[in-house]
Structure formats: structure tokens, C-alpha cells
Design a protein around this motif. Sequence first.
Motif, PDB file in Angstrom:
ATOM      1  N   ASP A 266       0.856  -1.178   0.000  1.00 26.82           N
ATOM      2  CA  ASP A 266       0.000   0.000   0.000  1.00 26.82           C
ATOM      3  C   ASP A 266       0.892   1.226   0.000  1.00 26.82           C
ATOM      4  O   ASP A 266       2.102   1.124   0.208  1.00 26.82           O
ATOM      5  CB  ASP A 266      -0.930   0.015   1.217  1.00 26.82           C
ATOM      6  CG  ASP A 266      -2.228   0.781   0.957  1.00 26.82           C
ATOM      7  OD1 ASP A 266      -2.239   1.639   0.039  1.00 26.82           O
ATOM      8  OD2 ASP A 266      -3.218   0.526   1.665  1.00 26.82           O
TER       9      ASP A 266
ATOM     10  N   THR B 118       0.296   5.318  12.920  1.00 22.48           N
ATOM     11  CA  THR B 118      -0.273   4.225  12.129  1.00 22.48           C
ATOM     12  C   THR B 118      -1.790   4.234  12.226  1.00 22.48           C
ATOM     13  O   THR B 118      -2.356   4.340  13.308  1.00 22.48           O
ATOM     14  CB  THR B 118       0.283   2.860  12.592  1.00 22.48           C
ATOM     15  OG1 THR B 118       0.147   2.745  14.008  1.00 22.48           O
ATOM     16  CG2 THR B 118       1.737   2.715  12.217  1.00 22.48           C
TER      17      THR B 118
ATOM     18  N   ASP C 194      -3.634   1.840  10.470  1.00 18.36           N
ATOM     19  CA  ASP C 194      -4.042   0.540   9.941  1.00 18.36           C
ATOM     20  C   ASP C 194      -3.572  -0.548  10.903  1.00 18.36           C
ATOM     21  O   ASP C 194      -2.381  -0.660  11.198  1.00 18.36           O
ATOM     22  CB  ASP C 194      -3.419   0.335   8.550  1.00 18.36           C
ATOM     23  CG  ASP C 194      -3.973  -0.874   7.822  1.00 18.36           C
ATOM     24  OD1 ASP C 194      -4.125  -1.934   8.468  1.00 18.36           O
ATOM     25  OD2 ASP C 194      -4.246  -0.770   6.612  1.00 18.36           O
ATOM     26  N   LYS C 195      -4.508  -1.363  11.388  1.00 22.82           N
ATOM     27  CA  LYS C 195      -4.175  -2.406  12.364  1.00 22.82           C
ATOM     28  C   LYS C 195      -3.343  -3.530  11.765  1.00 22.82           C
ATOM     29  O   LYS C 195      -2.803  -4.365  12.484  1.00 22.82           O
ATOM     30  CB  LYS C 195      -5.461  -2.980  12.967  1.00 22.82           C
ATOM     31  CG  LYS C 195      -6.223  -1.982  13.832  1.00 22.82           C
ATOM     32  CD  LYS C 195      -7.486  -2.604  14.409  1.00 22.82           C
ATOM     33  CE  LYS C 195      -8.235  -1.578  15.270  1.00 22.82           C
ATOM     34  NZ  LYS C 195      -9.499  -2.136  15.810  1.00 22.82           N
ATOM     35  N   HIS C 196      -3.239  -3.545  10.444  1.00 26.32           N
ATOM     36  CA  HIS C 196      -2.493  -4.616   9.785  1.00 26.32           C
ATOM     37  C   HIS C 196      -1.001  -4.318   9.670  1.00 26.32           C
ATOM     38  O   HIS C 196      -0.255  -5.116   9.109  1.00 26.32           O
ATOM     39  CB  HIS C 196      -3.069  -4.877   8.382  1.00 26.32           C
ATOM     40  CG  HIS C 196      -4.475  -5.382   8.404  1.00 26.32           C
ATOM     41  ND1 HIS C 196      -5.558  -4.579   8.142  1.00 26.32           N
ATOM     42  CD2 HIS C 196      -4.974  -6.613   8.687  1.00 26.32           C
ATOM     43  CE1 HIS C 196      -6.673  -5.283   8.240  1.00 26.32           C
ATOM     44  NE2 HIS C 196      -6.350  -6.519   8.580  1.00 26.32           N
ATOM     45  N   ILE C 197      -0.590  -3.166  10.197  1.00 23.37           N
ATOM     46  CA  ILE C 197       0.842  -2.834  10.120  1.00 23.37           C
ATOM     47  C   ILE C 197       1.338  -2.351  11.484  1.00 23.37           C
ATOM     48  O   ILE C 197       0.735  -1.478  12.111  1.00 23.37           O
ATOM     49  CB  ILE C 197       1.100  -1.780   9.016  1.00 23.37           C
ATOM     50  CG1 ILE C 197       2.599  -1.674   8.725  1.00 23.37           C
ATOM     51  CG2 ILE C 197       0.512  -0.427   9.345  1.00 23.37           C
ATOM     52  CD1 ILE C 197       2.914  -1.089   7.373  1.00 23.37           C
TER      53      ILE C 197
ATOM     54  N   ILE D 251       3.429  -5.011   2.743  1.00 25.20           N
ATOM     55  CA  ILE D 251       2.730  -5.436   3.966  1.00 25.20           C
ATOM     56  C   ILE D 251       3.066  -6.901   4.238  1.00 25.20           C
ATOM     57  O   ILE D 251       2.455  -7.814   3.661  1.00 25.20           O
ATOM     58  CB  ILE D 251       1.197  -5.261   3.845  1.00 25.20           C
ATOM     59  CG1 ILE D 251       0.841  -3.875   3.299  1.00 25.20           C
ATOM     60  CG2 ILE D 251       0.533  -5.509   5.194  1.00 25.20           C
ATOM     61  CD1 ILE D 251       1.206  -2.723   4.196  1.00 25.20           C
TER      62      ILE D 251
ATOM     63  N   LYS E 299       3.336 -10.496   6.297  1.00 24.21           N
ATOM     64  CA  LYS E 299       2.373 -11.243   7.107  1.00 24.21           C
ATOM     65  C   LYS E 299       2.562 -10.894   8.579  1.00 24.21           C
ATOM     66  O   LYS E 299       3.650 -10.510   9.013  1.00 24.21           O
ATOM     67  CB  LYS E 299       2.567 -12.749   6.898  1.00 24.21           C
ATOM     68  CG  LYS E 299       2.224 -13.210   5.496  1.00 24.21           C
ATOM     69  CD  LYS E 299       2.507 -14.687   5.338  1.00 24.21           C
ATOM     70  CE  LYS E 299       2.243 -15.156   3.905  1.00 24.21           C
ATOM     71  NZ  LYS E 299       2.589 -16.586   3.732  1.00 24.21           N
ATOM     72  N   GLU E 300       1.491 -11.078   9.346  1.00 26.31           N
ATOM     73  CA  GLU E 300       1.484 -10.691  10.758  1.00 26.31           C
ATOM     74  C   GLU E 300       2.609 -11.350  11.543  1.00 26.31           C
ATOM     75  O   GLU E 300       3.272 -10.701  12.362  1.00 26.31           O
ATOM     76  CB  GLU E 300       0.132 -11.043  11.387  1.00 26.31           C
ATOM     77  CG  GLU E 300      -0.017 -10.542  12.813  1.00 26.31           C
ATOM     78  CD  GLU E 300      -1.368 -10.897  13.407  1.00 26.31           C
ATOM     79  OE1 GLU E 300      -1.536 -10.684  14.630  1.00 26.31           O
ATOM     80  OE2 GLU E 300      -2.247 -11.403  12.688  1.00 26.31           O
TER      81      GLU E 300
ATOM     82  N   GLN F 156       5.912  -9.668  10.735  1.00 23.90           N
ATOM     83  CA  GLN F 156       5.984  -8.345  11.360  1.00 23.90           C
ATOM     84  C   GLN F 156       6.286  -8.460  12.850  1.00 23.90           C
ATOM     85  O   GLN F 156       7.081  -7.680  13.394  1.00 23.90           O
ATOM     86  CB  GLN F 156       4.663  -7.590  11.155  1.00 23.90           C
ATOM     87  CG  GLN F 156       4.442  -7.088   9.742  1.00 23.90           C
ATOM     88  CD  GLN F 156       3.314  -6.086   9.662  1.00 23.90           C
ATOM     89  OE1 GLN F 156       3.180  -5.215  10.506  1.00 23.90           O
ATOM     90  NE2 GLN F 156       2.482  -6.211   8.630  1.00 23.90           N
TER      91      GLN F 156
END
Length: 481
Positions: free
Chosen positions: A289, A384, A386-389, A431, A433-434, A437
Motif C-alpha cells: 500500500d 499508524t 491501519d491495524k495490519h501494520i 505489507i 504477514k502478521e 511483522q
Amino acid sequence: MGKERKIKLLEIMQYSVVNYKTVKENSDFRIDADFFRPDYLEILNKLQSRKHQNLKNKDCRVFSGPFGSFLKSESYQETGHPFIRISNIKDVYIEKEGMVYLNDDEFERVKKYQLDVNDIVFSKIGTVGRLSLITEELGKVAISENNIGIKFSNKIGIKNRFYIFVFLLSNYGQKQIFRLSSGNVQPKLNVSDIENLNLPIVSDDFVEKVCKFVLASQSKYQLSKSLYSQAEQILLSELGLLDWKPKHVLSFVKNFSDTQKADRFDAEYFQPKYEEIIEAVKKYKGGFDVLGNLVKIKKSVEPGSEAYQENGVPFVRVSNLSKFELSDSNQQFISEELYNKLKSHQPKKGEILLSKDATPGIAYYLNEEPQKMIVSGGILRLKTDDKHILPEYLTLVLNSVIVQKQIERDAGGSIINHWRPDQVKATLIPILKEDKQKEIKELIEKSFNDRKLSKSLLEIAKRGVEMAIEKDEQEAEKWIE
């Protein structure tokens, strides 16, 4: 009212009464008030009241780097022998980031300006007193004209070198340096200033104790770097860029439509090395993104240099920012009154500070509630959205080659002073994967903790040296234990 005002002025006024004979004793015949500040004279009296010697009496050679005309910037390259410039001396251990190198022939030409492992290098102008130890990781180096080196003879062992290094970092070393360099519009050190520094003589046992802390500090510092490197490798490996080396191509073909889309006609912008980075991000299986969709961006403020003062609330500029810390080197301050007017610009825990001017692309994550401060207009505050980062992961990406090359491309290959907000928002971010990260986050946290511990160990050694001067070695050793 008038009497009260006079009394307050007298309370803050400092002065020293100095014999003309004492004034004549300093070789430069310094008569400026700064040279005879009470705190400087107190430091000097404490050092001279105990057994001491000048640095020039030790087995070492103090020298300045070669004149700029002797070694021009055209000689710099990306690999070879390290060439230490003033910008490299940011911490007690020199970072390789931003370093330039010399080939074998050029390095041989500057042979008399070289330092070996465990020698010391000083910043000579600007923020004087910054110094670093040459580590094994660097090996033999050469220094620039804006630096001063202390090259020890083989008669001076590692333990004594470490003791001298810690002393120079201590309050007693630093204030001597400031005293000798003060009185100029732009502070500057001379070789004789360093040679004439007073160095207290201590026992071998005490030197041994100081040495242990320096070695422990170095160990934690190297571990910190290793952990950070592991985090970077995970990121680059996921994108297939682990072994990627940028190559500058002299000629290539692009469509006219590409130049229209980019609104750029310079060849540098379309260098294949930049496209390789962009393509690696766009093809990443986990997706990507633009930064503007991942964070809320807050602009900072620029009150102007006329608002700077010697103490008060820290005003953090790009020069104080690094990916590892907020440095107090050459720190400027603003008044409490001005801070209260600007406190909406106070950075908060969880934000990322990102430089857009001067040296764009330096990111630092505030994982703790910061002290009172205002950051300059050259620094953006990112939160931030966005909860995905994870912010720790995002900070690593911003400091990585992935974003640094995007900045370099936007600049057209020139030395850039400004990274436009629209370019910042359009920066591509992969981005991961969780689980990846989280793995990166844990490594970053461990790295920063070890870096803090490294500095703490050095602080203990410094305070121990100061206590040995102020009281005695026995008291210092008890405190260290």
C-alpha cells in the motif's frame, strides 16, 4: 521594583577573578570570559590538584586530517577503506551508514592521516567534543580535514586506551574541550588543544575496572547491530532482495508514455535499479500500500532560529534525529512560553518521527512517552492508521533500502534537501504477514534494549572516572560494584 530586579541580576551573574600572570600562561593568550568561566576553572583546579599529565606526554600522536584540496570528493567510492568524515561521528561508536570509502592508491596517499583499531577520532569544528573509538569492525581508517585523530603507539595497551577514551567522554574531559574551543563564532579545536588536555593518572586496577565496562558496552552494541541486521534480512528476504545490489546503468530504453505518467524527463529517475525495487514491492505476495493510506501525517512547526536559546524545552531538528535515537548533540532550545503556544506539536508515544528535509527518510519510533519537546518543520509525525501494520515494522521499512531508493529516485539522483508531502504519501510499503511483522518487532525491541544497555554501561564507567577525580578511586570502585 527596581531593587528586586537588580538583586535577581546579581543572583545569576557569574564571574572569575584571574591574575594577569595566569592569563599570560595560556599559549593563545585567551582573555575572553568563556575561557575563565567558574565551572571550567573548578574542573581545571580539581584535575591539577591531583597527579596528572598532558595527553602529549603519553605515547601517542595527535593530528588533523588532510586539507580538502589534498583529497577531493571525486575520490570517494562505495567500497574500500573507510574514510571518516565529521558526519560519521554521531555516537561513541561510528555507524557505517553514510560512510564513504577510498581505493588502495588513495588510502596509501593519506597514510599519515590513518588511525588503527582502538584509536580515537574527534570532531574538530561545529559540535566539538564528539568523539568515537575506532572498532575492529571498521579496521584501519583515514580521517577528513574536519577531524582530529589520536593515534596511540604500541606501548599504550587497550586498557589504557579505553581509560583515556572514557575520560574524554566524561564531564572532566568534555569541559576541558569546550573551554579550549570556546570564544569562536564557530567553535573549533586545534591539535594543540587536544595535546594539552589534562589527564588524571590512576592505578592499573582502576584502569582494569573501566576497561571491563567498555568491553561489555562494545559487546552489547555489536549484539544490537546484529539483531537489527537480522530484522532487515527478514524484510529483504521476503521481497527477494536479500542479495540485491543496485547497479547504475549508462543507457536504457523507456517509452514516452512513461515520462508523461511520471512527469519526469531526466534519465536518472528511470534507472532500472529503482524499477527493480518498485517491482519487488508490487509483486510481493502479501500485498502493498502507499504510506498515505497507512498513517495519519501531522506537520510540525518552524519558529525560526531567532527563537533558539541555550536552555529550556528541546527543539528537535533533523540533525538530532537518527533511526536509533534522538541525539542531544548541538541541541537547541525554546522558551517555556513559546512551548505552551506550540504544544499541539508535542510528539506522542506511538508516533514515528520522519524527516522530509535536509536528510530525508530518517525514521524514529517513539515507543515511550517522550520528554517535553517540539520538532522542527523538517520532521513529520506519523501515526499508524491501519491495524495490519505494526509501527516498529513500518519504521524499519522507512529506514530500509526499499524506501531510501524511492527517495533517491524522486530526487533525480541529486543531493536532495526536500521530500515533498505528496511524494511521502505515495511511497510504496510492502505489507508482510502478521507473524513476520511480529518477528521483526521482537528483534527491533531487543536491538534497542541492547543499545540502551550499551550506553548505560559506558555511563557507569564515565561516572566512575568522575568519582575517582572528585573523591578517590576506592569510593569510585565501591559505586561501580
